[in-house]
Design a protein around this motif. Structure first.
Motif, PDB file in Angstrom:
ATOM      1  N   LEU A   1      -0.557  -6.236   8.471  1.00 28.36           N
ATOM      2  CA  LEU A   1       0.402  -5.459   7.703  1.00 28.36           C
ATOM      3  C   LEU A   1       0.282  -3.998   8.133  1.00 28.36           C
ATOM      4  CD1 LEU A   1       2.457  -4.952   5.491  1.00 28.36           C
ATOM      5  CD2 LEU A   1       0.578  -4.896   3.828  1.00 28.36           C
ATOM      6  N   ASN A   2       1.278  -3.532   8.856  1.00 32.21           N
ATOM      7  CA  ASN A   2       1.310  -2.131   9.279  1.00 32.21           C
ATOM      8  C   ASN A   2       2.766  -1.667   9.287  1.00 32.21           C
ATOM      9  OD1 ASN A   2       2.450  -3.132  11.724  1.00 32.21           O
ATOM     10  ND2 ASN A   2       0.377  -3.418  12.569  1.00 32.21           N
ATOM     11  N   ALA A   3       2.968  -0.415   9.655  1.00 34.54           N
ATOM     12  CA  ALA A   3       4.318   0.155   9.619  1.00 34.54           C
ATOM     13  C   ALA A   3       5.275  -0.617  10.527  1.00 34.54           C
ATOM     14  CB  ALA A   3       4.277   1.626  10.030  1.00 34.54           C
ATOM     15  N   TYR A   4       4.802  -1.023  11.695  1.00 33.52           N
ATOM     16  CA  TYR A   4       5.663  -1.714  12.651  1.00 33.52           C
ATOM     17  C   TYR A   4       6.069  -3.089  12.128  1.00 33.52           C
ATOM     18  CZ  TYR A   4       7.289  -4.170  16.791  1.00 33.52           C
ATOM     19  OH  TYR A   4       8.035  -4.917  17.660  1.00 33.52           O
ATOM     20  N   SER A   5       5.099  -3.853  11.605  1.00 34.65           N
ATOM     21  CA  SER A   5       5.412  -5.203  11.139  1.00 34.65           C
ATOM     22  C   SER A   5       6.323  -5.153   9.907  1.00 34.65           C
ATOM     23  CB  SER A   5       4.130  -5.976  10.817  1.00 34.65           C
ATOM     24  OG  SER A   5       3.383  -5.324   9.805  1.00 34.65           O
ATOM     25  N   PHE A   6       6.117  -4.137   9.049  1.00 33.70           N
ATOM     26  CA  PHE A   6       6.979  -4.018   7.875  1.00 33.70           C
ATOM     27  C   PHE A   6       8.393  -3.621   8.292  1.00 33.70           C
ATOM     28  CE2 PHE A   6       8.972  -1.852   4.331  1.00 33.70           C
ATOM     29  CZ  PHE A   6       8.729  -2.733   3.290  1.00 33.70           C
TER      30      PHE A   6
ATOM     31  N   ALA B   1      11.155  -8.595  -1.012  1.00 35.42           N
ATOM     32  CA  ALA B   1      11.905  -9.354  -0.010  1.00 35.42           C
ATOM     33  C   ALA B   1      11.313  -9.173   1.381  1.00 35.42           C
ATOM     34  CB  ALA B   1      13.366  -8.915  -0.018  1.00 35.42           C
ATOM     35  N   ALA B   2      10.930  -7.939   1.707  1.00 36.82           N
ATOM     36  CA  ALA B   2      10.349  -7.687   3.030  1.00 36.82           C
ATOM     37  C   ALA B   2       9.001  -8.379   3.186  1.00 36.82           C
ATOM     38  CB  ALA B   2      10.209  -6.183   3.253  1.00 36.82           C
ATOM     39  N   MET B   3       8.185  -8.344   2.144  1.00 38.58           N
ATOM     40  CA  MET B   3       6.874  -8.984   2.214  1.00 38.58           C
ATOM     41  C   MET B   3       7.009 -10.503   2.343  1.00 38.58           C
ATOM     42  SD  MET B   3       4.723  -6.589   2.344  1.00 38.58           S
ATOM     43  CE  MET B   3       3.192  -7.501   2.119  1.00 38.58           C
TER      44      MET B   3
END
Length: 211
Positions: A152-157, A141-143
């Motif tokens: 794609l990094n910790a912040y964007s996720f 769902a997040a992707m």
């Protein structure tokens, strides 16, 4: 308020400190007990208190693993659990057997496993499976929220996960809501009571947030 500390260095020290807690509480007339910390503390306490016919009202909630409690009467005698109440937010851990699988996320996950020829007789049997299903579907769902936009990094996720709000619901908990500052998919709970040898929910949902 009367307090006691459990020495968790070993099973021996935990048992002796639990015995000291039982003796101290009994002498002080304590009639209600809540456990904070390791889930097995309640078992050490009740296995010593029950033979002494000392049965204060206990607080037993999700973090005390009610499913394990019911399945181990040697350490958790039913007489010691009479009237126990607590806060529950994970039906498979709380030993809630009715209405399985519930409509929605739980049924979705159970059906996914069924396609792989994995069946569950009771909700408690599916405890670990529901957690794994939640993990995979949450990542999916997040992707999808990210949809290939930006790196794609910790912040964007994290941003994508927060944006899910209530659109994604966990199968393993009563209710889910993601928002900034909330990092665990359990935002509702219910009163959990031990009645006639089993645990059950009573009353409406209670708002909470694990972060």
């Amino acid at each position: 308020i009367t307090t006691a500390t459990f020495d968790t260095t070993s099973a021996g020290t935990q048992g002796s400190s639990a015995g000291a807690a039982v003796n101290g509480f009994k002498a002080s007339g304590v009639n209600r007990v809540i456990f904070l910390g390791r889930p097995d503390m309640a078992g050490f306490f009740t296995s010593i208190a029950a033979p002494q016919l000392y049965a204060p009202r206990l607080s037993i909630g999700t973090f005390d693993v009610p499913n394990f409690v019911r399945l181990n009467p040697t350490y958790y005698p039913p007489a010691a659990l009479k009237g126990a109440v607590g806060v529950g937010f994970a039906p498979s851990i709380d030993d809630i057997s009715s209405g399985f699988p519930a409509k929605g996320p739980e049924s979705k996950c159970v059906n996914i496993y069924r396609l792989a020829n994995q069946e569950f007789a009771e909700r408690s049997d599916a405890q670990r499976a529901l957690l794994y299903c939640d993990a995979v579907l949450f990542l999916q769902a997040a992707m999808k929220k990210m949809d290939g936009k930006g790196p794609l990094n910790a912040y964007s996720f994290e941003t994508a996960a927060h944006s899910l709000g209530r659109t994604w619901q966990a199968a393993s908990s009563l209710e889910t809501e993601f928002n900034k500052g909330v990092y665990a998919p359990a935002t509702s709970a219910r009163l959990l009571k031990y009645v006639d040898g089993k645990f059950m929910y009573q009353g409406a949902k209670l708002g909470m947030a694990l972060s």
